[in-house]
Design a protein around this motif. Sequence first.
Motif, PDB file in Angstrom:
ATOM      1  N   ARG A   1       0.819  -1.182   0.000  1.00 34.49           N
ATOM      2  CA  ARG A   1       0.000   0.000   0.000  1.00 34.49           C
ATOM      3  C   ARG A   1       0.863   1.245   0.000  1.00 34.49           C
ATOM      4  N   SER A   2       1.928   1.246   0.776  1.00 33.80           N
ATOM      5  CA  SER A   2       2.829   2.393   0.801  1.00 33.80           C
ATOM      6  C   SER A   2       3.528   2.576  -0.532  1.00 33.80           C
ATOM      7  N   ALA A   3       3.900   1.467  -1.175  1.00 31.35           N
ATOM      8  CA  ALA A   3       4.537   1.548  -2.487  1.00 31.35           C
ATOM      9  C   ALA A   3       3.562   2.121  -3.515  1.00 31.35           C
ATOM     10  N   LEU A   4       2.299   1.742  -3.413  1.00 32.37           N
ATOM     11  CA  LEU A   4       1.282   2.274  -4.318  1.00 32.37           C
ATOM     12  C   LEU A   4       1.125   3.774  -4.108  1.00 32.37           C
ATOM     13  N   ARG A   5       1.090   4.185  -2.846  1.00 35.68           N
ATOM     14  CA  ARG A   5       0.966   5.608  -2.539  1.00 35.68           C
ATOM     15  C   ARG A   5       2.171   6.380  -3.055  1.00 35.68           C
ATOM     16  N   LEU A   6       3.349   5.855  -2.826  1.00 35.90           N
ATOM     17  CA  LEU A   6       4.569   6.515  -3.276  1.00 35.90           C
ATOM     18  C   LEU A   6       4.598   6.620  -4.798  1.00 35.90           C
ATOM     19  N   GLY A   7       4.195   5.562  -5.478  1.00 33.17           N
ATOM     20  CA  GLY A   7       4.134   5.589  -6.936  1.00 33.17           C
ATOM     21  C   GLY A   7       3.127   6.604  -7.444  1.00 33.17           C
ATOM     22  N   ALA A   8       1.977   6.661  -6.807  1.00 32.23           N
ATOM     23  CA  ALA A   8       0.957   7.638  -7.206  1.00 32.23           C
ATOM     24  C   ALA A   8       1.453   9.059  -6.969  1.00 32.23           C
ATOM     25  N   GLU A   9       2.145   9.278  -5.853  1.00 30.41           N
ATOM     26  CA  GLU A   9       2.679  10.610  -5.569  1.00 30.41           C
ATOM     27  C   GLU A   9       3.725  11.013  -6.601  1.00 30.41           C
ATOM     28  N   ARG A  10       4.583  10.073  -6.993  1.00 31.70           N
ATOM     29  CA  ARG A  10       5.618  10.389  -7.984  1.00 31.70           C
ATOM     30  C   ARG A  10       5.012  10.705  -9.342  1.00 31.70           C
ATOM     31  N   CYS A  11       3.992   9.959  -9.724  1.00 32.78           N
ATOM     32  CA  CYS A  11       3.367  10.184 -11.029  1.00 32.78           C
ATOM     33  C   CYS A  11       2.536  11.469 -11.039  1.00 32.78           C
ATOM     34  N   ALA A  12       1.858  11.750  -9.934  1.00 32.34           N
ATOM     35  CA  ALA A  12       0.916  12.870  -9.907  1.00 32.34           C
ATOM     36  C   ALA A  12       1.533  14.168  -9.408  1.00 32.34           C
ATOM     37  N   ALA A  13       2.670  14.119  -8.750  1.00 33.58           N
ATOM     38  CA  ALA A  13       3.245  15.303  -8.106  1.00 33.58           C
ATOM     39  C   ALA A  13       3.397  16.454  -9.092  1.00 33.58           C
ATOM     40  N   GLY A  14       2.645  17.496  -8.832  1.00 36.00           N
ATOM     41  CA  GLY A  14       2.754  18.702  -9.630  1.00 36.00           C
ATOM     42  C   GLY A  14       2.136  18.636 -11.009  1.00 36.00           C
ATOM     43  N   SER A  15       1.448  17.550 -11.340  1.00 38.41           N
ATOM     44  CA  SER A  15       0.899  17.412 -12.689  1.00 38.41           C
ATOM     45  C   SER A  15      -0.221  18.412 -12.966  1.00 38.41           C
ATOM     46  N   LEU A  16      -0.844  18.932 -11.922  1.00 36.92           N
ATOM     47  CA  LEU A  16      -1.895  19.938 -12.077  1.00 36.92           C
ATOM     48  C   LEU A  16      -1.542  21.212 -11.316  1.00 36.92           C
ATOM     49  N   ALA A  17      -0.268  21.537 -11.275  1.00 37.08           N
ATOM     50  CA  ALA A  17       0.189  22.647 -10.437  1.00 37.08           C
ATOM     51  C   ALA A  17       0.098  24.008 -11.101  1.00 37.08           C
ATOM     52  N   SER A  18      -0.214  24.075 -12.384  1.00 37.94           N
ATOM     53  CA  SER A  18      -0.327  25.391 -13.024  1.00 37.94           C
ATOM     54  C   SER A  18      -1.534  26.126 -12.448  1.00 37.94           C
ATOM     55  N   ILE A  19      -1.507  27.422 -12.528  1.00 40.47           N
ATOM     56  CA  ILE A  19      -2.594  28.224 -11.965  1.00 40.47           C
ATOM     57  C   ILE A  19      -3.925  27.880 -12.639  1.00 40.47           C
ATOM     58  N   ARG A  20      -3.886  27.715 -13.932  1.00 40.38           N
ATOM     59  CA  ARG A  20      -5.117  27.387 -14.667  1.00 40.38           C
ATOM     60  C   ARG A  20      -5.673  26.034 -14.228  1.00 40.38           C
ATOM     61  N   ALA A  21      -4.794  25.040 -14.096  1.00 41.90           N
ATOM     62  CA  ALA A  21      -5.244  23.707 -13.666  1.00 41.90           C
ATOM     63  C   ALA A  21      -5.787  23.752 -12.241  1.00 41.90           C
ATOM     64  N   ARG A  22      -5.134  24.507 -11.365  1.00 44.20           N
ATOM     65  CA  ARG A  22      -5.637  24.642  -9.994  1.00 44.20           C
ATOM     66  C   ARG A  22      -7.022  25.268  -9.981  1.00 44.20           C
ATOM     67  N   LEU A  23      -7.217  26.312 -10.787  1.00 43.84           N
ATOM     68  CA  LEU A  23      -8.534  26.960 -10.841  1.00 43.84           C
ATOM     69  C   LEU A  23      -9.607  25.991 -11.313  1.00 43.84           C
ATOM     70  N   VAL A  24      -9.284  25.203 -12.317  1.00 45.14           N
ATOM     71  CA  VAL A  24     -10.249  24.220 -12.831  1.00 45.14           C
ATOM     72  C   VAL A  24     -10.552  23.168 -11.762  1.00 45.14           C
ATOM     73  N   VAL A  25      -9.508  22.623 -11.133  1.00 49.18           N
ATOM     74  CA  VAL A  25      -9.707  21.605 -10.091  1.00 49.18           C
ATOM     75  C   VAL A  25     -10.506  22.188  -8.925  1.00 49.18           C
ATOM     76  N   ASN A  26     -10.163  23.400  -8.485  1.00 48.17           N
ATOM     77  CA  ASN A  26     -10.875  24.008  -7.360  1.00 48.17           C
ATOM     78  C   ASN A  26     -12.327  24.307  -7.711  1.00 48.17           C
ATOM     79  N   ALA A  27     -12.582  24.762  -8.954  1.00 48.27           N
ATOM     80  CA  ALA A  27     -13.963  25.026  -9.369  1.00 48.27           C
ATOM     81  C   ALA A  27     -14.770  23.732  -9.430  1.00 48.27           C
TER      82      ALA A  27
END
Length: 136
Positions: A1-27
């Motif tokens: 489970r920890s390996a799965l979490r770590l893998g997900a964090e590595r793949c997803a880290a910052g993938s939606l970090a742009s201001i536009r992506a944050r606005l879309v996700v938050n909306a």
Amino acid sequence: RSALRLGAERCAAGSLASIRARLVVNALLATWMAKVAQDPFAAKSGGKATKTPFVLGLVGWLLAVATEQPWLYFYSGGFLASMTQGVAHHYADEQSTLPQLASLPDELAHTTFFPNLLFHSVYQSLTSGKGPAPCS
């Protein structure tokens, strides 16, 4: 489970970090929360997991990592805490308190009283150490 979490964090880290992506996700998150908050226990939708806000406790950390928004991690952690409390009530065969808070005065009392208990406990621990506070 920890390996799965770590893998997900590595793949997803910052993938939606742009201001536009944050606005879309938050909306989208705000819209979804406004919809599911009308029926938080998914009683009208047949108990589907995506129709309850508590699913954010399971996936919110991933959104927080992807958008690099620490507030979202803590926000979703609140739903995880409520969800685990509900699970504890279920397995202890006790009635949970959340469904009983149907009126606004009850909900406000519940949400203001318990944080005050926390502050009192912290104050008591800081001023008198462990155990009960001395009588004044």
